[in-house]
Structures are given as structure tokens and as C-alpha cells.
Design an enzyme around this catalytic site. Sequence first.
Site, PDB file in Angstrom:
ATOM      1  N   ARG A  41       0.830  -1.216   0.000  1.00 28.38           N
ATOM      2  CA  ARG A  41       0.000   0.000   0.000  1.00 28.38           C
ATOM      3  C   ARG A  41       0.864   1.265   0.000  1.00 28.38           C
ATOM      4  O   ARG A  41       0.443   2.291  -0.527  1.00 28.38           O
ATOM      5  CB  ARG A  41      -0.968  -0.006   1.193  1.00 28.38           C
ATOM      6  CG  ARG A  41      -2.170  -0.888   0.929  1.00 28.38           C
ATOM      7  CD  ARG A  41      -3.143  -0.870   2.086  1.00 28.38           C
ATOM      8  NE  ARG A  41      -4.395  -1.498   1.710  1.00 28.38           N
ATOM      9  CZ  ARG A  41      -5.281  -1.963   2.577  1.00 28.38           C
ATOM     10  NH1 ARG A  41      -5.069  -1.863   3.875  1.00 28.38           N
ATOM     11  NH2 ARG A  41      -6.409  -2.513   2.148  1.00 28.38           N
ATOM     12  N   LYS A 202     -12.647  -9.832   9.168  1.00 30.86           N
ATOM     13  CA  LYS A 202     -13.670  -8.775   9.264  1.00 30.86           C
ATOM     14  C   LYS A 202     -15.044  -9.377   8.942  1.00 30.86           C
ATOM     15  O   LYS A 202     -15.690  -9.031   7.944  1.00 30.86           O
ATOM     16  CB  LYS A 202     -13.337  -7.629   8.313  1.00 30.86           C
ATOM     17  CG  LYS A 202     -12.078  -6.862   8.714  1.00 30.86           C
ATOM     18  CD  LYS A 202     -11.758  -5.727   7.759  1.00 30.86           C
ATOM     19  CE  LYS A 202     -10.523  -4.972   8.205  1.00 30.86           C
ATOM     20  NZ  LYS A 202     -10.046  -4.013   7.193  1.00 30.86           N
ATOM     21  N   GLY A 358      -5.462  -5.650   2.299  1.00 33.57           N
ATOM     22  CA  GLY A 358      -4.143  -5.451   2.891  1.00 33.57           C
ATOM     23  C   GLY A 358      -3.478  -6.767   3.282  1.00 33.57           C
ATOM     24  O   GLY A 358      -2.329  -7.028   2.912  1.00 33.57           O
ATOM     25  N   GLY A 381     -12.347  -5.018   1.047  1.00 36.53           N
ATOM     26  CA  GLY A 381     -13.757  -4.655   1.173  1.00 36.53           C
ATOM     27  C   GLY A 381     -14.203  -3.783   0.008  1.00 36.53           C
ATOM     28  O   GLY A 381     -15.308  -3.956  -0.533  1.00 36.53           O
TER      29      GLY A 381
HETATM   30  N1  LIG Z   1      -9.669 -18.548  11.510  1.00 36.82           N
HETATM   31  C1  LIG Z   1      -9.275 -17.302  11.788  1.00 36.82           C
HETATM   32  N2  LIG Z   1      -9.466 -16.786  13.036  1.00 36.82           N
HETATM   33  C2  LIG Z   1      -9.059 -15.540  13.331  1.00 36.82           C
HETATM   34  N3  LIG Z   1      -8.473 -14.701  12.440  1.00 36.82           N
HETATM   35  C3  LIG Z   1      -8.278 -15.160  11.197  1.00 36.82           C
HETATM   36  C4  LIG Z   1      -8.672 -16.467  10.798  1.00 36.82           C
HETATM   37  N4  LIG Z   1      -8.343 -16.647   9.504  1.00 36.82           N
HETATM   38  C5  LIG Z   1      -7.758 -15.492   9.096  1.00 36.82           C
HETATM   39  N5  LIG Z   1      -7.706 -14.594  10.104  1.00 36.82           N
HETATM   40  C6  LIG Z   1      -7.090 -13.248  10.086  1.00 36.82           C
HETATM   41  O1  LIG Z   1      -7.729 -12.406   9.155  1.00 36.82           O
HETATM   42  C7  LIG Z   1      -6.876 -11.281   8.985  1.00 36.82           C
HETATM   43  C8  LIG Z   1      -7.146 -10.611   7.675  1.00 36.82           C
HETATM   44  O2  LIG Z   1      -8.533 -10.310   7.536  1.00 36.82           O
HETATM   45  P1  LIG Z   1      -9.085  -9.116   6.647  1.00 36.82           P
HETATM   46  O3  LIG Z   1      -8.628  -7.811   7.209  1.00 36.82           O
HETATM   47  O4  LIG Z   1     -10.546  -9.351   6.515  1.00 36.82           O
HETATM   48  O5  LIG Z   1      -8.342  -9.358   5.251  1.00 36.82           O
HETATM   49  P2  LIG Z   1      -7.822  -8.288   4.169  1.00 36.82           P
HETATM   50  O6  LIG Z   1      -6.918  -7.303   4.903  1.00 36.82           O
HETATM   51  O7  LIG Z   1      -7.101  -9.087   3.151  1.00 36.82           O
HETATM   52  O8  LIG Z   1      -9.066  -7.619   3.661  1.00 36.82           O
HETATM   53  C9  LIG Z   1      -5.463 -11.805   9.106  1.00 36.82           C
HETATM   54  O9  LIG Z   1      -4.757 -11.001  10.027  1.00 36.82           O
HETATM   55  C10 LIG Z   1      -5.642 -13.251   9.622  1.00 36.82           C
HETATM   56  O10 LIG Z   1      -4.787 -13.573  10.684  1.00 36.82           O
HETATM   57  O1  LIG Z   2      -7.729  -2.537   5.117  1.00 43.02           O
HETATM   58  C1  LIG Z   2      -8.765  -2.074   4.648  1.00 43.02           C
HETATM   59  O2  LIG Z   2      -9.783  -2.849   4.170  1.00 43.02           O
HETATM   60  P1  LIG Z   2      -9.592  -4.388   3.695  1.00 43.02           P
HETATM   61  O3  LIG Z   2      -9.032  -5.183   4.871  1.00 43.02           O
HETATM   62  O4  LIG Z   2     -10.994  -4.830   3.360  1.00 43.02           O
HETATM   63  O5  LIG Z   2      -8.694  -4.380   2.501  1.00 43.02           O
HETATM   64  C2  LIG Z   2      -8.993  -0.606   4.503  1.00 43.02           C
HETATM   65  O6  LIG Z   2      -7.880   0.133   4.949  1.00 43.02           O
HETATM   66  C3  LIG Z   2     -10.276  -0.183   5.234  1.00 43.02           C
HETATM   67  O7  LIG Z   2     -10.151  -0.425   6.613  1.00 43.02           O
HETATM   68  P2  LIG Z   2     -11.493  -0.650   7.512  1.00 43.02           P
HETATM   69  O8  LIG Z   2     -12.112  -1.960   7.082  1.00 43.02           O
HETATM   70  O9  LIG Z   2     -10.982  -0.667   8.930  1.00 43.02           O
HETATM   71  O10 LIG Z   2     -12.397   0.529   7.216  1.00 43.02           O
END
Ligand SMILES: Nc1ncnc2c1ncn2[C@@H]1O[C@H](COP(=O)(O)OP(=O)(O)O)[C@@H](O)[C@H]1O
Ligand SMILES: O=C(OP(=O)(O)O)[C@H](O)COP(=O)(O)O
Length: 401
Positions: A41, A202, A358, A381
Site C-alpha cells: 500500500r 472482518k 491489505g 472490502g
Molecule cells: N480462523 C481465523 N481466526 C481468526 N483470524 C483469522 C482467521 N483466519 C484469518 N484470520 C485473520 O484475518 C486477517 C485478515 O482479515 P481481513 O482484514 O478481513 O483481510 P484483508 O486485509 O485481506 O481484507 C489476518 O490477520 C488473519 O490472521
Molecule cells: O484494510 C482495509 O480494508 P480491507 O481489509 O478490506 O482491505 C482498509 O484500509 C479499510 O479499513 P477498515 O475496514 O478498517 O475501514
Amino acid sequence: MATKRSVGDLKEADVKGKRVFVRVDLNVPLDENLKVTDDTRIRATVPTIKYLMERGARIILASHLGRPKGITPKYSLKPVVPRLSELLGITVEMANDSIGEVVEKSIAALPNGGVVLLENVRFYKEEEKNDPEFAKKLASLADLYVNDAFGTAHRAHASTEGVTKFLKPSVAGFLMQKELDYLVGAVVNPKKPFAAIVGGSKVSSKIGVIESLLEKVDILILGGGMIFTFYKAQGYSVGSSLVEEDKLGLATSLLEKAKTKGVSLLLPTDVVVADKFAADADSKIVPASGIPDGWMGLDIGPDSIKTFSGTLESTKTIIWNGPMGVFEFEKFAVGTEAIAKKLADLSGKGVTTIIGGGDSVAAVEKVGLADKMSHISTGGGASLELLEGKSLPGVLALDDA
Ligand SMILES: Nc1ncnc2c1ncn2[C@@H]1O[C@H](COP(=O)(O)OP(=O)(O)O)[C@@H](O)[C@H]1O
Ligand SMILES: O=C(OP(=O)(O)O)[C@H](O)COP(=O)(O)O
């Protein structure tokens, strides 16, 4: 696609000597020593910032990091400064706040081509509330607004949406434009079969997206922290795994909807469970329906990897957001890495592969496969909401072209 793409063009703005407020997404993963573990990023912000530097703009960067509740030192943006400075070839100044007198002083002292990074805008609760007074204060710092934070474009916050009401022109940066050009093109008319893979942590913000995804995709694969709410909704015991209790009804209705729509919704059939949330936890593989009390699911198991990989063989487009497990711990990185390898392999065979988010991108970078994918998106997201056909508030708020 509802999201507009013809947004105001940065190239038409006169920026010399002007104070330009650039909203970027520097929400990068940090380790326990607050070291940046993936700089994707940060690198992605460089073209817009360099363009402005070369044209003598005075650049004010704003971003959030994590989801702090008030001022929280571990969510400071300071750890980002060394890498950003290195990439830009100048010393980026760090402000200790995002509004107010101290910030105004730093900006007044900025030379043409200089860059100051404001402190995490989420240290103010007004940011996520999209408070107009806070947006006005941000706006008062600058002469024009550039939004390059594609990763946060699905949030209607003060620094992504509210600020545009008080600061004109409001235009898109090069990263924002590039992401929209690619993603809108790839998901409006995807080559089919079209699969989405959704995991990560998330859960509450992404489980809602699944409903609309069922209208768009042929195959939906779920992993990561997402799955336990679905297991519990089916009556399985989930031990101490991540569960969103208030989403159990939604999970049940999504399983029903997938059936009605004829979408193949795949949940892992086995999981790797741990006795604690730690890199050195004891672990074992158990069937999805048999997570013992006191254990938590932290990765998908080998049978699930096999099934998911086989199913993906038949696809022509894949979008992936959210790791399959806690890949930050080696022991629980197997599922995520196997899916990354599968997508890289399919990419080589002509399948369109899009990775967003991310942490998902960090996972793919970690295994050195990012350049094998069709598109690496800085938004997880945000790209899922685009795929849903939703308007992104951060894009809608920008001037029309
Ligand atoms: N089974 C699980 N329990 C808790 N956390 C998890 C699990 N599987 C994945 N994760 C966590 O999810 C996090 C990423 O989620 P998210 O922010 O939704 O993804 P991204 O940043 O790719 O959008 C990682 O830090 C990972 O450790
Ligand atoms: O990491 C982000 O989203 P992503 O994990 O869905 O890629 C963005 O920085 C948005 O963060 P937020 O989901 O806390 O609003």
C-alpha cells in the site's frame, strides 16, 4: 455498475505552490515491534505523490491505520515514514496530529515539493462518524483534494467523503483511477465460471457482502474467520473460534439462498485447530463438525485445500479477499499459501485472478507470487463492494469529469 468512473482528473489541476490534501490508504500490516511487514500500500501511493512533488505541490498526506478507539500509540502512522521517505527520495515530515495549530504550522513551513504525513485520522472518533465540523477542519488545511485511497473508498468517512463538501476541486489520484479502470472492467463482465473466495477476520462487515455476491458468482468459497458463524448456524460446535453470534440467522439464510440460486457455496470440510491464539500453539486437524471445546480454528485443513483447488480448476475469473487462516503464524499459513499457489498456477493458464485486501496481498507477497496474479488490488472490502455493484462513497463524492 453503479459506481461512476469518470471522476475529475488530477492532470487538469494546477497544483504549483498549492496545498494538496491527498487521502491515501497506508493501513499496512505491522508486526509486534511495529515494523511494516508488507509495503504494497505504501508503494501504491508513490505515483500520485511523485507527480505532485514534481509539479511543486505542497503535499499533505492523510490516512487511517487499524481501527483505534481514540489515541492509541500502536496505531500511529509513524512506522510508515521511513519506507515512504525512501520510496519518495525525500524526508517525509510526520505531524503529531491530523488537525489544529501544530499541523497548520508544519504545512505553512512546507516547501514546494515537500510532503507531510498527518497522524492517524481515526484517532478522532469524528472521522468514522463523518462529522462535518471535523471534515471542515481537514478541508481548511488545503487548497485542493485528491482521493487515492481506493482501499477505503467504501467508507463514507470525514477524510474520504465529508471533506469533499468543503474542498474543491476534489479529484481522483492515479491509484484510485487505475483500480477502478481494472476492477470495473473485470467484474462487470467477468469470464465465467466466476468464483469469489472470501475469508479473513472482518466477518461482520463482509458477511453482508455475501448476499449480493450470490447474485454475481457461480462459485463461492469461504475460509478464514468467516466459516465458524456458518458452522454454528448449522449446529456444529465451534470451540473458541471466532463467531459473530448476531449473524447466525444471516448465515442460515445465505446457505439457503445459495441453494436456491444454484451457486456452489463451499465451506471447508476440515480445519486446523489450536489450543491458543499463538504461533507456538498446539495444533491438530479435525473435521469441521468436530471442533473440540477449548480449541479454535485457525486454518483450513488438507481435505478442504484439495476440494477448493479442484473446484477452482473449472473457473475463468477468481476474486479473492481474506486469508484462509492466520497466515502470520507459520503453523497456520498452509491453507492461505496453498490457495495463493493455486491461483498463481491458474493465472499462468489464462484464468483472471484478482487479489484484494491489505492482509491477503501481504500473504501473496510473502510467498513471492504477487507478480503472477492478473491484478493485485489495494482494496479488499472496496473491491468486494464494487463487485456487488455498490457505489463507493469515496468515489461518488469526487467531482464529475
Ligand atoms: N480462523 C481465523 N481466526 C481468526 N483470524 C483469522 C482467521 N483466519 C484469518 N484470520 C485473520 O484475518 C486477517 C485478515 O482479515 P481481513 O482484514 O478481513 O483481510 P484483508 O486485509 O485481506 O481484507 C489476518 O490477520 C488473519 O490472521
Ligand atoms: O484494510 C482495509 O480494508 P480491507 O481489509 O478490506 O482491505 C482498509 O484500509 C479499510 O479499513 P477498515 O475496514 O478498517 O475501514
